[in-house]
Design a protein around this motif. Structure first.
Motif, PDB file in Angstrom:
ATOM      1  N   LYS A  79      56.405  40.712  38.704  1.00  0.00           N
ATOM      2  CA  LYS A  79      54.956  40.866  38.875  1.00  0.00           C
ATOM      3  C   LYS A  79      54.577  40.824  40.348  1.00  0.00           C
ATOM      4  CE  LYS A  79      52.460  37.404  39.093  1.00  0.00           C
ATOM      5  NZ  LYS A  79      51.922  36.049  38.824  1.00  0.00           N
ATOM      6  N   HIS A  80      55.175  39.921  41.108  1.00  0.00           N
ATOM      7  CA  HIS A  80      54.875  39.842  42.536  1.00  0.00           C
ATOM      8  C   HIS A  80      55.292  41.127  43.256  1.00  0.00           C
ATOM      9  CE1 HIS A  80      54.824  35.142  42.470  1.00  0.00           C
ATOM     10  NE2 HIS A  80      53.842  35.689  41.784  1.00  0.00           N
ATOM     11  N   GLY A  81      56.334  41.759  42.748  1.00  0.00           N
ATOM     12  CA  GLY A  81      56.723  43.052  43.302  1.00  0.00           C
ATOM     13  C   GLY A  81      55.701  44.128  43.029  1.00  0.00           C
ATOM     14  N   LEU A  82      55.173  44.154  41.813  1.00  0.00           N
ATOM     15  CA  LEU A  82      54.170  45.164  41.467  1.00  0.00           C
ATOM     16  C   LEU A  82      52.894  44.985  42.261  1.00  0.00           C
ATOM     17  CD1 LEU A  82      54.597  45.144  37.585  1.00  0.00           C
ATOM     18  CD2 LEU A  82      55.156  47.061  39.084  1.00  0.00           C
ATOM     19  N   MET A  83      52.453  43.750  42.437  1.00  0.00           N
ATOM     20  CA  MET A  83      51.136  43.514  43.036  1.00  0.00           C
ATOM     21  C   MET A  83      51.162  43.391  44.546  1.00  0.00           C
ATOM     22  SD  MET A  83      50.290  39.489  42.422  1.00  0.00           S
ATOM     23  CE  MET A  83      49.392  39.455  43.971  1.00  0.00           C
ATOM     24  N   SER A  84      52.376  43.141  45.138  1.00  0.00           N
ATOM     25  CA  SER A  84      52.372  42.887  46.572  1.00  0.00           C
ATOM     26  C   SER A  84      53.585  43.393  47.332  1.00  0.00           C
ATOM     27  CB  SER A  84      52.221  41.376  46.808  1.00  0.00           C
ATOM     28  OG  SER A  84      52.195  41.072  48.173  1.00  0.00           O
ATOM     29  N   ARG A 131      45.330  31.851  51.121  1.00  0.00           N
ATOM     30  CA  ARG A 131      44.059  32.516  51.406  1.00  0.00           C
ATOM     31  C   ARG A 131      42.982  32.224  50.369  1.00  0.00           C
ATOM     32  NH1 ARG A 131      48.103  36.384  52.663  1.00  0.00           N
ATOM     33  NH2 ARG A 131      47.921  37.352  50.600  1.00  0.00           N
ATOM     34  N   ASP A 132      43.404  31.812  49.157  1.00  0.00           N
ATOM     35  CA  ASP A 132      42.425  31.635  48.071  1.00  0.00           C
ATOM     36  C   ASP A 132      42.950  30.598  47.082  1.00  0.00           C
ATOM     37  OD1 ASP A 132      40.393  31.929  46.198  1.00  0.00           O
ATOM     38  OD2 ASP A 132      41.191  33.784  45.352  1.00  0.00           O
ATOM     39  N   LEU A 133      42.801  29.328  47.433  1.00  0.00           N
ATOM     40  CA  LEU A 133      43.350  28.257  46.594  1.00  0.00           C
ATOM     41  C   LEU A 133      42.700  28.213  45.222  1.00  0.00           C
ATOM     42  CD1 LEU A 133      45.048  25.691  46.124  1.00  0.00           C
ATOM     43  CD2 LEU A 133      43.168  24.384  47.153  1.00  0.00           C
ATOM     44  N   THR A 134      41.386  28.302  45.146  1.00  0.00           N
ATOM     45  CA  THR A 134      40.688  28.024  43.901  1.00  0.00           C
ATOM     46  C   THR A 134      40.266  29.280  43.135  1.00  0.00           C
ATOM     47  OG1 THR A 134      38.593  27.813  45.092  1.00  0.00           O
ATOM     48  CG2 THR A 134      39.849  25.791  44.708  1.00  0.00           C
ATOM     49  N   GLU A 135      40.935  30.380  43.391  1.00  0.00           N
ATOM     50  CA  GLU A 135      40.763  31.619  42.638  1.00  0.00           C
ATOM     51  C   GLU A 135      39.328  32.134  42.674  1.00  0.00           C
ATOM     52  OE1 GLU A 135      41.864  33.131  38.201  1.00  0.00           O
ATOM     53  OE2 GLU A 135      43.339  31.852  39.168  1.00  0.00           O
ATOM     54  N   GLY A 165      38.744  34.786  44.526  1.00  0.00           N
ATOM     55  CA  GLY A 165      38.892  36.212  44.802  1.00  0.00           C
ATOM     56  C   GLY A 165      40.315  36.670  44.568  1.00  0.00           C
ATOM     57  N   GLU A 166      41.081  36.774  45.652  1.00  0.00           N
ATOM     58  CA  GLU A 166      42.406  37.393  45.617  1.00  0.00           C
ATOM     59  C   GLU A 166      43.369  36.718  44.647  1.00  0.00           C
ATOM     60  OE1 GLU A 166      46.077  38.315  48.787  1.00  0.00           O
ATOM     61  OE2 GLU A 166      44.299  37.183  49.425  1.00  0.00           O
ATOM     62  N   TYR A 208      43.391  45.244  41.703  1.00  0.00           N
ATOM     63  CA  TYR A 208      41.937  45.086  41.723  1.00  0.00           C
ATOM     64  C   TYR A 208      41.495  44.572  40.359  1.00  0.00           C
ATOM     65  CZ  TYR A 208      41.436  49.491  39.046  1.00  0.00           C
ATOM     66  OH  TYR A 208      41.491  50.461  38.083  1.00  0.00           O
ATOM     67  N   LEU A 209      40.275  44.055  40.279  1.00  0.00           N
ATOM     68  CA  LEU A 209      39.703  43.569  39.028  1.00  0.00           C
ATOM     69  C   LEU A 209      38.771  44.625  38.457  1.00  0.00           C
ATOM     70  CD1 LEU A 209      38.811  39.840  39.753  1.00  0.00           C
ATOM     71  CD2 LEU A 209      40.365  40.656  37.985  1.00  0.00           C
TER      72      LEU A 209
END
Length: 356
Positions: free
Chosen positions: A180-185, A222-226, A228-229, A327-328
């Motif tokens: 999944k990390h490969g697909l998204m980043s 960059r976004d601990l508490t979800e 955004g990213e 993206y959402l």
């Protein structure tokens, strides 16, 4: 050995994720009063090695896998810590797979309104996903991870030697989050995860694992508490959590994520994104997940509606415009139904016509 720095954010101090062999024998924490929490099916050797290093005041064995992630189990663990008089300057150490470390982290966040937390994941799934990022929690009958807290650890030790004890199917399950990390980043992860040398003791294990951890480390910094990213880390998880719930966890988390990623890839294509379904189908064939029982969209949809990315306007899905471009988006009911039907057909083909 690799070290990945995580900037916890939200006022929490940064911490280090260390990846390499033999780490259980080099552990050190500054706290004198330690509570060790581990699943009851963990190899006793791992528990003994950690006990020898940290000399915990109390050691608590909890049910294996998601059976430990209940409020009842958590209450019992908290009572054990209280009976052992773990003080405010004590620490909770979670040793084991992702479920046990999720529970241990929530215990640490809750006991005396928060004590230090350290995590020692012993599964691939735990190393890549659960141990990093400070999400802790337990499940409710109504859904997965509906109760919890953000409570970053003080340190994470990923002892790659522990992976040698995993059944091959459990290792493959954990690879879903790395893929999944490969697909998204980081698309370079995709061929490496499927390479024969990505295995316990394999030449690609440590580097691939560390790079997969680095993806999540960057996002949560960059976004601990979800806000955004970080939501992008849930690619494939909307259907995955529903499959876990509707099958009463007969389908494990990593297997459910593999199924969910393919559904999300189909939705991404239907919404005008690149067709990445060949990647997700290749992963399903490689992972060989537990066959699904007979399913209908109407049986799964209520669980998807409880997804934590939902808001007052309904469910949002993490989709991909292309590799590394998440993206959402909201998806209409008609598209969700149609792609669910196609997804089931794809799953049947990967399993030779059986299951699903």
């Amino acid at each position: 050995m690799r070290r990945i720095e995580v900037g916890a954010g939200g006022g929490a101090p940064p911490y280090t994720v260390t990846v390499g062999p033999g780490l259980l024998d080099t552990l050190e924490v500054p706290q004198r009063h330690v509570a060790l929490i581990h699943p009851e099916d963990l190899p006793p050797e791992f528990v003994a090695r950690v006990q020898a290093r940290l000399r915990p005041v109390v050691t608590v064995a909890v049910p294996a896998r998601d059976d430990c992630k209940t409020l009842a189990v958590m209450a019992g663990v908290l009572s054990r810590l209280a009976a052992a008089a773990i003080p405010r300057d004590g620490a909770v150490v979670g040793l084991g797979g992702g479920a046990a470390t999720d529970l241990a982290g929530f215990v640490a966040a809750s006991y005396l309104r928060g004590v230090a937390f350290y995590t020692l994941p012993t599964t691939l799934l735990g190393m890549v996903d659960a141990a990093v990022g400070g999400k802790t929690g337990v499940n409710l009958p109504e859904g997965k991870n509906l109760v919890g807290a953000f409570w970053p650890p003080r340190a994470v030790w990923c002892d790659t030697g522990t992976l040698a004890t995993l059944p091959p199917a459990v290792f493959r399950e954990g690879a879903a989050e790395a893929f999944k990390h490969g697909l998204m980043s980081d698309p370079s992860l995709l061929p490496r995860v499927l390479d024969p040398e990505f295995r316990p003791g394999g030449a690609l294990l440590e580097g691939t694992l560390a790079d997969a951890v680095a993806v999540k480390a960057g996002v949560v910094t960059r976004d601990l508490t979800e806000q955004g990213e970080r939501a992008f880390l849930n690619f494939g998880h909307t259907l995955a959590h529903a499959l876990e719930a509707v099958t009463d966890h007969a389908v494990s988390h990593g297997e459910a994520v593999a199924y969910g990623m393919h559904y999300a890839a189909r939705l991404s294509r239907a919404q005008g994104g690149a067709d990445l379904s060949a990647h997700t189908l290749a992963f399903l064939r490689w992972q060989r997940p537990t066959p699904l029982p007979a399913l209908t969209y109407d049986a799964v949809a209520p669980y998807m509606a409880r997804d934590k990315k939902a808001d007052a306007q309904g469910v949002r899905f993490v989709l991909l415009r292309d590799l590394g471009q998440p993206y959402l988006a909201r998806v209409t009911e008609d598209v969700l139904r149609e792609e669910f039907t196609g997804w089931l057909e794809d799953v049947r083909r990967t399993q030779g016509g059986h299951g699903a």
